[in-house]
Design an enzyme around this catalytic site. Sequence first.
Site, PDB file in Angstrom:
ATOM      1  N   LYS A 274      14.357 145.696  26.046  1.00 34.06           N
ATOM      2  CA  LYS A 274      15.384 146.249  26.872  1.00 34.06           C
ATOM      3  C   LYS A 274      15.753 147.594  26.745  1.00 34.06           C
ATOM      4  CE  LYS A 274      18.237 141.972  27.271  1.00 34.06           C
ATOM      5  NZ  LYS A 274      17.882 141.364  28.786  1.00 34.06           N
ATOM      6  N   ARG A 348      15.219 130.718  29.086  1.00 38.32           N
ATOM      7  CA  ARG A 348      14.527 129.691  29.762  1.00 38.32           C
ATOM      8  C   ARG A 348      13.490 128.979  28.959  1.00 38.32           C
ATOM      9  NH1 ARG A 348      13.179 133.201  34.882  1.00 38.32           N
ATOM     10  NH2 ARG A 348      14.951 134.178  34.278  1.00 38.32           N
TER      11      ARG A 348
HETATM   12  N1  BES Z   1      20.383 137.641  28.289  1.00 37.59           N
HETATM   13  C1  BES Z   1      19.509 138.093  29.544  1.00 37.59           C
HETATM   14  C2  BES Z   1      20.584 138.006  30.847  1.00 37.59           C
HETATM   15  C3  BES Z   1      21.641 138.639  30.482  1.00 37.59           C
HETATM   16  C4  BES Z   1      21.959 139.985  31.232  1.00 37.59           C
HETATM   17  C5  BES Z   1      22.940 138.232  30.136  1.00 37.59           C
HETATM   18  C6  BES Z   1      23.258 140.452  31.236  1.00 37.59           C
HETATM   19  C7  BES Z   1      23.885 138.926  30.272  1.00 37.59           C
HETATM   20  C8  BES Z   1      24.181 140.089  30.528  1.00 37.59           C
HETATM   21  C9  BES Z   1      18.302 137.405  29.996  1.00 37.59           C
HETATM   22  O1  BES Z   1      17.603 136.890  28.767  1.00 37.59           O
HETATM   23  C10 BES Z   1      17.723 138.347  30.385  1.00 37.59           C
HETATM   24  O2  BES Z   1      17.209 139.149  29.846  1.00 37.59           O
HETATM   25  N2  BES Z   1      17.144 137.885  31.634  1.00 37.59           N
HETATM   26  C11 BES Z   1      16.302 138.874  32.561  1.00 37.59           C
HETATM   27  C12 BES Z   1      15.299 137.857  33.116  1.00 37.59           C
HETATM   28  C13 BES Z   1      14.072 138.857  33.730  1.00 37.59           C
HETATM   29  C14 BES Z   1      13.187 139.408  33.013  1.00 37.59           C
HETATM   30  C15 BES Z   1      13.265 137.752  34.984  1.00 37.59           C
HETATM   31  C16 BES Z   1      17.182 139.748  33.274  1.00 37.59           C
HETATM   32  O3  BES Z   1      18.138 139.070  33.904  1.00 37.59           O
HETATM   33  O4  BES Z   1      16.962 140.870  33.569  1.00 37.59           O
HETATM   34 MN    MN Z   2      16.501 138.388  27.856  1.00 34.53          MN
END
Ligand code: BES
Ligand code: MN
Length: 497
Positions: A274, A348
Amino acid sequence: MKVAFAEIDLSKKGVIVVAVAPDTTLTGSAAALDQKTGGALTRALDTAKFKAKSGDLIDIIAPSGVAASRIIVLGIGKPKEMSDGKAADLGGGLVAHLLRLPEAQAQIVLDPLPEGEFATAELAAQIGFGAVLRSYRFDQYRSKLTAEDKPSLTRVTITLAEPGVAKKRFAVLEKLAQAVAFTRDLVTEPPNVIYPQAYADRVAELNIKGLDVEVLGEKELRKLGMGALVGVAQGSVNGPRVVIMRYEGGTKGAAPVAFVGKGVTFDSGGLSLKTAKGMEDMKWDMAGSAAVVGTMMALASRGAKVNAVGVLGLVENMPSGSAQRPGDVVTSMSGQTIEVLNTDAEGRLVLADVLWYTIDRLKPVAVIDLATLTGAVIMALGHEHTGLFSNNDTLADAILSAGKKTGETAWRLPLGDAYDRLIKSDIADMKNIGDGTAGSITGAVFLQRFVKDVPWAHLDIAGTAWGAKDKPTVPKGATGWGVRLLNQMIADHYEGQ
Ligand code: BES
Ligand code: MN
Ligand code: ZN
């Protein structure tokens, strides 16, 4: 801050709060106070634009004729429109005001509501509940607390004609508030403190009667074949854990309701790293699992007549030389293979294995998972509703209605084959991302592949687990979202069946 219940006594010192409904001249305790103070209430209400709408308040300082240092007139809205959630909001909104005052003691005076409308004792108990929820603080890591930082308020006494009834009802709600506070604590704790083993220890140390806790270590998880969950954890020096909480308050041996939670104690994204901005938020990527802990606590501590299990998938998602690569193929406990195209879609992967474990080993009547799964759900629903997905209308409706009752609202979004096709992989049974559209739904259909035909609901709480702004019963920060809702859903649909 302590909440107590007693009979009305207008001669007390400190703050007196008097509750009033709209469209009436002052009656009862409000009229009595008005008379003692030579009409101070009437004058104040006439001067201000006070309509006695729910949460409206007027603060009259240093009134003459009473021992109280302050009289607050609190609007409670139309008694006909009162609900549990609204009553708790009243208590929360009021206590936010009281916490800023210099007084240590406050009395909230509740004259009886009109016959046949919301029970005054229930109103009193819910006001107390909201007050406790809103006064939550997390001061663990402040080495000094200045007098300014610290509220003066130590005691709120809610006074009414039937304090005994209110007190009894409040005793149950207070336990629920403690469970919510425990969830908020877990979520607020920094990620160097709450890593999987430390988290599991905290849950194991709970020591609540009837609540049984089992912890599975990395070796056992490998042996069970949880390749998807273990793959996420392999980049971290902090190994994965799975925690199983069991509570049997219903018929002995009857199939339980299961709660499953995403517990990513820190989500850096892994090698699909990230960006730095806001990455600290990913300490709360375990909020789903913390809501499961709180729910199990709530059920056990009030002795709910239900069998329930809670399963937490705890991992840390980190980049390193041993981390999972984009392109890796892992085999889940179900035997289904997954092509990991983005290591940041890790929730997931964790849930795939804990959901399968839960359904395969614990044989639940229904399973509800909670997860901060996708940023996309924030795009869709903002911070007002949790995203709900379900393969079962009865279960979905039970969740939606418990949400409305408690103020923890959810909104249902679709599943379906067309979405499921988006996660087809070229080389494995599925991939862990879709094509960038319908991000929350592709997450949900991925999970659906691991729940067989068991009634299942998925709650994507990415938008509701953490708040940037204060709400009546939820100070900004960790919300504890889900504990109140799930406790209510169990009470309304699963107890005594
Ligand atoms: N933990 C994150 C989702 C999240 C984002 C929670 C903001 C709380 C606040 C999750 O693991 C994630 O990174 N999801 C990605 C999925 C994508 C790579 C398909 C996302 O939402 O960008
Ligand atoms: Mn994530
Ligand atoms: Zn995550």
